[in-house]
Design a protein around this motif. Structure first.
Motif, PDB file in Angstrom:
ATOM      1  N   GLU A  61       0.825  -1.223   0.000  1.00  0.00           N
ATOM      2  CA  GLU A  61       0.000   0.000   0.000  1.00  0.00           C
ATOM      3  C   GLU A  61       0.855   1.268   0.000  1.00  0.00           C
ATOM      4  O   GLU A  61       0.370   2.338  -0.358  1.00  0.00           O
ATOM      5  CB  GLU A  61      -0.933   0.032   1.225  1.00  0.00           C
ATOM      6  N   PRO A  70      -3.625  -6.719  -1.717  1.00  0.00           N
ATOM      7  CA  PRO A  70      -3.766  -5.834  -0.545  1.00  0.00           C
ATOM      8  C   PRO A  70      -3.250  -6.494   0.734  1.00  0.00           C
ATOM      9  O   PRO A  70      -3.490  -7.683   0.971  1.00  0.00           O
ATOM     10  CB  PRO A  70      -5.286  -5.613  -0.454  1.00  0.00           C
ATOM     11  N   ASN A 294      -9.744   4.885   1.765  1.00  0.00           N
ATOM     12  CA  ASN A 294     -10.407   3.576   1.756  1.00  0.00           C
ATOM     13  C   ASN A 294     -10.968   3.241   0.383  1.00  0.00           C
ATOM     14  O   ASN A 294     -11.202   4.131  -0.439  1.00  0.00           O
ATOM     15  CB  ASN A 294     -11.565   3.577   2.758  1.00  0.00           C
ATOM     16  N   THR A 295     -11.212   1.951   0.172  1.00  0.00           N
ATOM     17  CA  THR A 295     -11.892   1.518  -1.057  1.00  0.00           C
ATOM     18  C   THR A 295     -13.371   1.322  -0.743  1.00  0.00           C
ATOM     19  O   THR A 295     -13.718   0.614   0.214  1.00  0.00           O
ATOM     20  CB  THR A 295     -11.303   0.191  -1.571  1.00  0.00           C
ATOM     21  N   LEU A 305     -12.328  -1.893   1.749  1.00  0.00           N
ATOM     22  CA  LEU A 305     -10.956  -2.022   2.270  1.00  0.00           C
ATOM     23  C   LEU A 305     -10.665  -0.764   3.077  1.00  0.00           C
ATOM     24  O   LEU A 305     -10.644   0.342   2.526  1.00  0.00           O
ATOM     25  CB  LEU A 305      -9.950  -2.167   1.122  1.00  0.00           C
ATOM     26  N   ARG A 307      -8.160   1.509   5.331  1.00  0.00           N
ATOM     27  CA  ARG A 307      -6.712   1.703   5.484  1.00  0.00           C
ATOM     28  C   ARG A 307      -6.421   2.822   6.479  1.00  0.00           C
ATOM     29  O   ARG A 307      -7.237   3.719   6.678  1.00  0.00           O
ATOM     30  CB  ARG A 307      -6.066   2.071   4.143  1.00  0.00           C
ATOM     31  N   LEU A 312      -3.285  -1.811   5.739  1.00  0.00           N
ATOM     32  CA  LEU A 312      -4.627  -2.341   5.500  1.00  0.00           C
ATOM     33  C   LEU A 312      -5.192  -2.755   6.850  1.00  0.00           C
ATOM     34  O   LEU A 312      -4.723  -3.710   7.465  1.00  0.00           O
ATOM     35  CB  LEU A 312      -4.565  -3.541   4.551  1.00  0.00           C
ATOM     36  N   SER A 315     -10.438  -5.823   5.768  1.00  0.00           N
ATOM     37  CA  SER A 315     -11.007  -6.126   4.453  1.00  0.00           C
ATOM     38  C   SER A 315     -12.392  -6.717   4.636  1.00  0.00           C
ATOM     39  O   SER A 315     -12.566  -7.670   5.383  1.00  0.00           O
ATOM     40  CB  SER A 315     -10.123  -7.126   3.704  1.00  0.00           C
ATOM     41  N   ARG A 321     -13.827 -11.500  -4.508  1.00  0.00           N
ATOM     42  CA  ARG A 321     -13.615 -10.040  -4.497  1.00  0.00           C
ATOM     43  C   ARG A 321     -14.905  -9.293  -4.856  1.00  0.00           C
ATOM     44  O   ARG A 321     -14.922  -8.431  -5.730  1.00  0.00           O
ATOM     45  CB  ARG A 321     -12.477  -9.658  -5.429  1.00  0.00           C
ATOM     46  N   VAL A 336      -6.231 -10.982  -0.832  1.00  0.00           N
ATOM     47  CA  VAL A 336      -6.042 -10.047   0.280  1.00  0.00           C
ATOM     48  C   VAL A 336      -5.218 -10.799   1.328  1.00  0.00           C
ATOM     49  O   VAL A 336      -5.563 -11.909   1.709  1.00  0.00           O
ATOM     50  CB  VAL A 336      -7.391  -9.608   0.879  1.00  0.00           C
TER      51      VAL A 336
END
Ligand code: SF4
Length: 344
Positions: A61, A70, A294-295, A305, A307, A312, A315, A321, A336
């Motif tokens: 990351e 990740p 973040n995702t 995800l 962060r 990370l 998750s 996914r 991940v």
């Protein structure tokens, strides 16, 4: 010294280096623009092979790669010098040092990969200074890494030639993080280089099956105008499409550039513009703890995800996914990996 790859012998002892798009013409006894490739009697040599400036395990990351393995770590290594001259370089102590001014670590590529395996890293990464300048060593290290089932990545300004990019892919390059440093005017002004080359390489790498992420450093007074950010977002969508992540990272004064750090609101505006225009995965970088690190699911907005800086934290990606709420597929390459980076 090792004989370089990717060069042509011309008349009168002259050589042309075809490693990056500067394509330097180098006379006998001379060096290219980057200072790490030298012509001796009509043969081009690299001065970086077997002279590493740093070797350490780091979270993926931090590169940043946010959609690639990740939570994993990559054994990261570097050499010296650069083929660019950005006045705000954060790693200037490496990028402004020539390999013969200092002696670094001489680790054969096979041993380096062995070290990554022993430490439990999932991959290797060439970073810190411009990795293209460590091309010959990278190609060998990638070959060794593939034999041991590790991924391979480059954190680059993206100014290599297509020949170099293809050779890296053939050697096993899996991930390329490309820095975009403005439009044509900024490339000309700060580096006497061309933005077109960088976008071409990002596009071609993606077409070759390499995982690509883009970083745009928002430098106060240099690359921070709203027009330029909009132009970058439009080009990103045109060249790479909506699924490729773009990271708007915060600049801090360094080396010869002393304007104040990028205001966080400017980064937020860039993120929101990218999202509005259709980029599915924009991010903010160098602002630890910001929610835009973040995702989120592009379909329903669910946090996927989480962060904190390069860590990370969590998750929530489901099997395959997918978003656990709406089932939308999220483009993430590799598994991940749930582990705490050792350096933290
Ligand atoms: S790598 Fe680029 S800057 Fe260095 S000698 Fe080759 S063409 Fe010139």
């Amino acid at each position: 010294m090792r004989e370089a790859l990717l060069y042509e012998r011309l008349r009168g002892g002259l050589v042309r280096c075809n490693l990056c798009e500067r394509r330097c013409l180098i006379s006998d006894g001379g060096r290219g623009f980057c200072g790490v490739r030298v012509n001796r009697g009509g043969t081009l040599y690299t001065l970086t092979y077997g002279n590493l400036s740093a070797v350490e395990s780091r979270p993926i990351e931090i590169k940043p790669f946010f959609h690639f393995w990740p939570g994993s770590t990559a054994l990261t290594f570097s050499s010296w010098s650069c083929n660019f001259r950005c006045p705000w370089c954060q790693n200037w102590h490496l990028s402004r040092t020539l390999p013969d001014e200092v002696r670094g670590l001489d680790i054969p590529p096979g041993e380096l990969v062995e070290l990554a395996v022993r430490q439990g890293d999932e991959g290797i990464c060439v970073s810190f200074n411009e990795p293209t300048l460590l091309f010959e060593y990278s190609v060998e290290a990638f070959g060794e890494a593939k034999k041991r089932g590790l991924y391979t990545t480059y954190v680059s300004n993206g100014y290599m030639t297509l020949e170099a990019l293809k050779a890296l892919r053939e050697a096993g390059l899996d991930g390329l993080k490309v820095d975009v440093k403005g439009g044509e005017a900024e490339y000309r002004r700060f580096n006497n280089a061309r933005a077109d080359v960088v976008w071409r390489n990002a596009r071609e790498a993606k077409a070759m099956g390499v995982h690509v992420e883009v970083v745009y450093l928002v430098v106060t007074g240099a690359t921070d105008s709203d027009d330029l950010i909009r132009e970058t977002v439009e080009r990103h969508l045109k060249e790479l499409g909506p699924e490729v992540p773009i990271h708007f990272t915060r600049y801090y004064p360094a080396y010869r550039y002393h304007e104040p750090p990028t205001p966080v609101e400017k980064l937020e505006r860039a993120y929101e513009l990218a999202r509005r225009e259709g980029v599915l995965f924009p991010y903010i970088g160098n602002v630890p703890g910001h929610p835009y690190e973040n995702t989120y699911c592009p379909s329903c907005g669910e946090l996927l995800l989480k962060r904190y800086g390069p860590i990370l934290v969590e998750s929530r990606l489901a099997e395959g996914r997918k978003c656990p709420k709406c089932g939308a597929e999220v483009p993430v390459r590799g598994p991940v990996v749930a582990k705490k980076p050792r350096w933290w």
